[in-house]
Design a protein around this motif. Structure first.
Motif, PDB file in Angstrom:
ATOM      1  N   GLU A  21       0.823  -1.201   0.000  1.00 51.19           N
ATOM      2  CA  GLU A  21       0.000   0.000   0.000  1.00 51.19           C
ATOM      3  C   GLU A  21       0.859   1.253   0.000  1.00 51.19           C
ATOM      4  OE1 GLU A  21      -2.219   1.325   3.524  1.00 51.19           O
ATOM      5  OE2 GLU A  21      -4.038   1.100   2.309  1.00 51.19           O
ATOM      6  N   THR A  22       0.413   2.244  -0.761  1.00 50.36           N
ATOM      7  CA  THR A  22       1.081   3.535  -0.810  1.00 50.36           C
ATOM      8  C   THR A  22       0.120   4.602  -0.324  1.00 50.36           C
ATOM      9  OG1 THR A  22       0.339   4.034  -3.059  1.00 50.36           O
ATOM     10  CG2 THR A  22       2.384   2.770  -2.839  1.00 50.36           C
ATOM     11  N   VAL A  23       0.613   5.793  -0.182  1.00 51.23           N
ATOM     12  CA  VAL A  23      -0.254   6.903   0.216  1.00 51.23           C
ATOM     13  C   VAL A  23      -1.363   7.089  -0.810  1.00 51.23           C
ATOM     14  CG1 VAL A  23      -0.345   9.403   0.564  1.00 51.23           C
ATOM     15  CG2 VAL A  23       1.552   8.074   1.520  1.00 51.23           C
ATOM     16  N   THR A  24      -0.975   7.015  -2.075  1.00 46.44           N
ATOM     17  CA  THR A  24      -1.970   7.220  -3.129  1.00 46.44           C
ATOM     18  C   THR A  24      -3.037   6.142  -3.096  1.00 46.44           C
ATOM     19  OG1 THR A  24      -0.280   8.256  -4.525  1.00 46.44           O
ATOM     20  CG2 THR A  24      -2.290   7.518  -5.611  1.00 46.44           C
ATOM     21  N   SER A  25      -2.603   4.923  -2.946  1.00 46.71           N
ATOM     22  CA  SER A  25      -3.594   3.840  -2.931  1.00 46.71           C
ATOM     23  C   SER A  25      -4.485   3.930  -1.698  1.00 46.71           C
ATOM     24  CB  SER A  25      -2.907   2.472  -2.983  1.00 46.71           C
ATOM     25  OG  SER A  25      -2.134   2.243  -1.808  1.00 46.71           O
ATOM     26  N   SER A  26      -3.940   4.434  -0.581  1.00 49.62           N
ATOM     27  CA  SER A  26      -4.769   4.601   0.618  1.00 49.62           C
ATOM     28  C   SER A  26      -5.840   5.666   0.396  1.00 49.62           C
ATOM     29  CB  SER A  26      -3.901   4.976   1.835  1.00 49.62           C
ATOM     30  OG  SER A  26      -3.382   6.299   1.719  1.00 49.62           O
ATOM     31  N   PHE A  27      -5.495   6.723  -0.322  1.00 50.79           N
ATOM     32  CA  PHE A  27      -6.493   7.733  -0.663  1.00 50.79           C
ATOM     33  C   PHE A  27      -7.591   7.110  -1.514  1.00 50.79           C
ATOM     34  CE2 PHE A  27      -5.380  12.263   0.232  1.00 50.79           C
ATOM     35  CZ  PHE A  27      -4.313  12.018   1.075  1.00 50.79           C
ATOM     36  N   ALA A  28      -7.154   6.341  -2.516  1.00 49.14           N
ATOM     37  CA  ALA A  28      -8.119   5.719  -3.421  1.00 49.14           C
ATOM     38  C   ALA A  28      -9.025   4.749  -2.674  1.00 49.14           C
ATOM     39  CB  ALA A  28      -7.378   5.009  -4.552  1.00 49.14           C
ATOM     40  N   SER A  29      -8.423   4.014  -1.750  1.00 44.71           N
ATOM     41  CA  SER A  29      -9.219   3.048  -0.982  1.00 44.71           C
ATOM     42  C   SER A  29     -10.250   3.763  -0.111  1.00 44.71           C
ATOM     43  CB  SER A  29      -8.301   2.189  -0.108  1.00 44.71           C
ATOM     44  OG  SER A  29      -7.428   1.418  -0.917  1.00 44.71           O
ATOM     45  N   PHE A  30      -9.842   4.849   0.502  1.00 42.36           N
ATOM     46  CA  PHE A  30     -10.764   5.612   1.338  1.00 42.36           C
ATOM     47  C   PHE A  30     -11.941   6.131   0.519  1.00 42.36           C
ATOM     48  CE2 PHE A  30     -12.223   8.242   4.719  1.00 42.36           C
ATOM     49  CZ  PHE A  30     -12.657   9.423   4.124  1.00 42.36           C
ATOM     50  N   ILE A  31     -11.632   6.720  -0.637  1.00 38.47           N
ATOM     51  CA  ILE A  31     -12.693   7.289  -1.475  1.00 38.47           C
ATOM     52  C   ILE A  31     -13.698   6.204  -1.851  1.00 38.47           C
ATOM     53  CG2 ILE A  31     -13.143   8.341  -3.738  1.00 38.47           C
ATOM     54  CD1 ILE A  31     -10.354   9.700  -3.437  1.00 38.47           C
ATOM     55  N   TYR A  32     -13.179   5.052  -2.179  1.00 35.02           N
ATOM     56  CA  TYR A  32     -14.063   3.961  -2.612  1.00 35.02           C
ATOM     57  C   TYR A  32     -14.925   3.429  -1.466  1.00 35.02           C
ATOM     58  CZ  TYR A  32     -15.530  -0.557  -4.475  1.00 35.02           C
ATOM     59  OH  TYR A  32     -16.267  -1.636  -4.880  1.00 35.02           O
ATOM     60  N   ALA A  33     -14.347   3.367  -0.277  1.00 37.80           N
ATOM     61  CA  ALA A  33     -15.008   2.625   0.806  1.00 37.80           C
ATOM     62  C   ALA A  33     -15.831   3.467   1.779  1.00 37.80           C
ATOM     63  CB  ALA A  33     -13.960   1.831   1.595  1.00 37.80           C
ATOM     64  N   VAL A  34     -15.625   4.782   1.823  1.00 29.98           N
ATOM     65  CA  VAL A  34     -16.311   5.582   2.833  1.00 29.98           C
ATOM     66  C   VAL A  34     -17.825   5.588   2.608  1.00 29.98           C
ATOM     67  CG1 VAL A  34     -16.113   7.800   1.600  1.00 29.98           C
ATOM     68  CG2 VAL A  34     -16.132   7.753   4.121  1.00 29.98           C
ATOM     69  N   ARG A  35     -18.580   5.582   3.679  1.00 24.85           N
ATOM     70  CA  ARG A  35     -20.048   5.529   3.635  1.00 24.85           C
ATOM     71  C   ARG A  35     -20.626   6.630   4.537  1.00 24.85           C
ATOM     72  NH1 ARG A  35     -18.686   2.676   0.180  1.00 24.85           N
ATOM     73  NH2 ARG A  35     -19.276   0.504  -0.283  1.00 24.85           N
ATOM     74  N   PRO A  36     -21.889   7.025   4.334  1.00 29.63           N
ATOM     75  CA  PRO A  36     -22.491   8.079   5.171  1.00 29.63           C
ATOM     76  C   PRO A  36     -22.445   7.745   6.660  1.00 29.63           C
ATOM     77  CG  PRO A  36     -23.843   7.672   3.245  1.00 29.63           C
ATOM     78  CD  PRO A  36     -22.787   6.625   3.229  1.00 29.63           C
ATOM     79  N   GLU A  37     -22.569   6.476   6.999  1.00 32.58           N
ATOM     80  CA  GLU A  37     -22.574   6.111   8.416  1.00 32.58           C
ATOM     81  C   GLU A  37     -21.236   6.323   9.113  1.00 32.58           C
ATOM     82  OE1 GLU A  37     -23.439   4.171   5.884  1.00 32.58           O
ATOM     83  OE2 GLU A  37     -22.652   2.132   6.037  1.00 32.58           O
ATOM     84  N   HIS A  38     -20.231   6.567   8.359  1.00 29.98           N
ATOM     85  CA  HIS A  38     -18.923   6.847   8.949  1.00 29.98           C
ATOM     86  C   HIS A  38     -18.835   8.264   9.502  1.00 29.98           C
ATOM     87  CE1 HIS A  38     -17.268   3.576   6.031  1.00 29.98           C
ATOM     88  NE2 HIS A  38     -17.620   3.042   7.199  1.00 29.98           N
ATOM     89  N   LEU A  39     -19.788   9.132   9.140  1.00 30.26           N
ATOM     90  CA  LEU A  39     -19.739  10.533   9.566  1.00 30.26           C
ATOM     91  C   LEU A  39     -20.369  10.698  10.942  1.00 30.26           C
ATOM     92  CD1 LEU A  39     -20.883  12.208   6.219  1.00 30.26           C
ATOM     93  CD2 LEU A  39     -18.545  11.822   7.007  1.00 30.26           C
ATOM     94  N   SER A  40     -19.631  11.397  11.797  1.00 30.79           N
ATOM     95  CA  SER A  40     -20.184  11.692  13.122  1.00 30.79           C
ATOM     96  C   SER A  40     -21.189  12.839  13.019  1.00 30.79           C
ATOM     97  CB  SER A  40     -19.068  12.095  14.094  1.00 30.79           C
ATOM     98  OG  SER A  40     -18.525  13.358  13.711  1.00 30.79           O
TER      99      SER A  40
END
Length: 457
Positions: A3-22
């Motif tokens: 994993e790289t910084v770039t791939s971590s950004f990409a993974s976050f964008i793909y996986a984040v969901r509304p329920e993750h927001l406080s």
């Protein structure tokens, strides 16, 4: 892969969901959205918004600018420039200057498209076109001399995405006959549109660097022509506030003297390198060295027999993005010292067909690549004016055969002959044009100063 910084950004964008927001995050972000909507609404009443809107409405006009290799197809001017710029660098076959950049591809497509865009009463003639082209080259060359970093093979920004954008803006501004103030703002706007990372070398995205440079420089000039303003000190060194210096680690700007009867263009003092085959310029040193040692090997053994070779030693400068032991794609292969040296050894040449998928994945080529060892001599610097390529074959018999190249054919110290350049042009153009049109272009360019309407190009 790791994993790289770039791939971590990409993974976050793909996986984040509304329920993750406080609750707090949601409330604060809604406030931001509301504020931003209000700011945008009031901003629609401003002069700068109207300039941008006028420019964008160009795309609703009739397409007037031609596209390379597509007879009858025309696009809006800046999109034609973009498309043709991408075509120019799609095979890494375009010219290279020193300090390192690809100067023509960033300027020529913009000028071609702009020539077709202008109304009949203001069409530039061939001399106008030639002058604008040289203005674009000169600006690129001068900007590259602002930093010693630019003299070496780049590590951060791909140079044509930086200086090419500025050169396109300058050339287009000249062709459009902008005022001094508008030229100032065109450069300032272009600086805000410039820059692309070297990490995208050896990918399809690299061609976008030239496409964007020529298009965005063109756009900068069009925006300036419509009244857009930018920092008038964009090329100066301003303590605590980076302008164009943002692209260089060491930046020492120098003024460009007002042209006089004795003005000397940089092109007069520094020639261009033309590539004989479609790959990164650095490959040309190792290919010529490999062809040299291949001839020695054939004289030694009677034929080229890879089974007699124990080790292939490449002595090359340190440059990470062109040190690729086992390239797996066309664009990686164009940026691999190892691939190009072994292709030259195996085939006795490097050409268009060398970068097809079938050529890249040949078993016999893979076996040669397995034998390659890379060395980086201290005297072999990553600089297109000073580097060399050396290929040594260590044979099972104990004998060693060596080929070395410090100036390949096509380098500015060893320019292509007129015959060689015409042969390259005819070969390339023949893929899309009939012979009579090829010869017409050769004649037209040869007599460009006498062309009454440069849009004929």
């Amino acid at each position: 892969p790791e994993e790289t910084v770039t791939s971590s950004f990409a993974s976050f964008i793909y996986a984040v969901r509304p329920e993750h927001l406080s609750q707090t995050v949601r409330q604060r972000s809604k406030r931001m959205i509301l504020d931003s909507l209000g700011v945008g609404l009031v901003g629609s009443t401003t002069h700068v918004f109207n300039i941008a809107l006028q420019y964008c409405r160009l795309y609703s006009s009739v397409a007037v600018s031609s596209v390379y290799g597509k007879p009858g197809l025309k696009l809006s001017p800046t999109l034609a420039a973009f498309t043709n710029g991408v075509a120019t660098h799609s095979m890494d076959f375009d010219d290279t200057w020193h300090p390192a950049t690809h100067p023509s591809g960033a300027v020529l497509p913009a000028l071609l498209a702009a020539s077709q865009m202008l109304p009949p009463s203001t069409k530039p003639n061939g001399m106008d076109f030639l002058l604008a082209f040289n203005v674009g080259l000169e600006v690129q060359g001068r900007l590259m001399h602002f930093s010693t970093e630019a003299h070496n093979i780049p590590k951060r920004f791909h140079p044509p995405s930086v200086v090419g954008t500025m050169g396109s803006a300058a050339a287009t501004a000249k062709l459009l006959a902008l005022s001094t103030a508008q030229c100032t703002h065109a450069l300032g706007i272009a600086a805000s549109l410039a820059g692309a990372p070297m990490a995208n070398a050896a990918t399809q995205a690299k061609a976008l660097h030239i496409g964007n440079a020529t298009r965005l420089g063109f756009e900068a000039a069009l925006l300036a022509a419509r009244g857009m303003e930018a920092n008038p000190l964009i090329l100066d060194e301003i303590p605590g506030c980076s302008g164009f210096s943002a692209f260089y680690s060491v930046y020492q700007p120098k003024p460009l003297s007002t042209p006089s009867d004795h003005h000397e263009f940089l092109l007069e003092k520094q020639d261009i390198a033309f590539k004989r085959f479609p790959a990164h310029l650095g490959m040309h040193w190792v290919v010529d060295a490999a062809l040299s040692v291949r001839n020695l090997f054939i004289n030694y053994a009677g034929s080229f027999s890879p089974s007699l070779i124990r080790t292939i030693v490449l002595k090359i400068p340190v440059s990470k993005y062109i040190n690729r032991p086992f390239p797996s794609s066309e664009h990686q292969a164009r940026h691999s010292f190892q691939f190009n040296a072994c292709s030259a050894l195996l085939d006795g040449e490097v050409g268009l067909s060398s970068f097809t998928e079938s050529s890249i994945h040949r078993q016999e080529l893979r076996e040669l690549l397995d034998k390659v060892v890379v060395e980086h001599p201290e005297d072999n610097v990553a600089n297109f004016d000073k580097m060399y390529g050396e290929v040594a074959l260590l044979l099972h018999s104990g004998d060693v055969l060596t080929g070395k190249c410090d100036t390949f054919y096509g380098h500015w110290r060893k320019p292509l002959s007129k015959e060689s350049l015409l042969k390259k042009f005819r070969s390339n153009a023949s893929h899309v044009l009939p012979e009579e049109k090829i010869e017409t272009i050769i004649t037209m360019v040869d007599n460009l100063e006498n062309l009454s309407d440069s849009s004929q190009l």
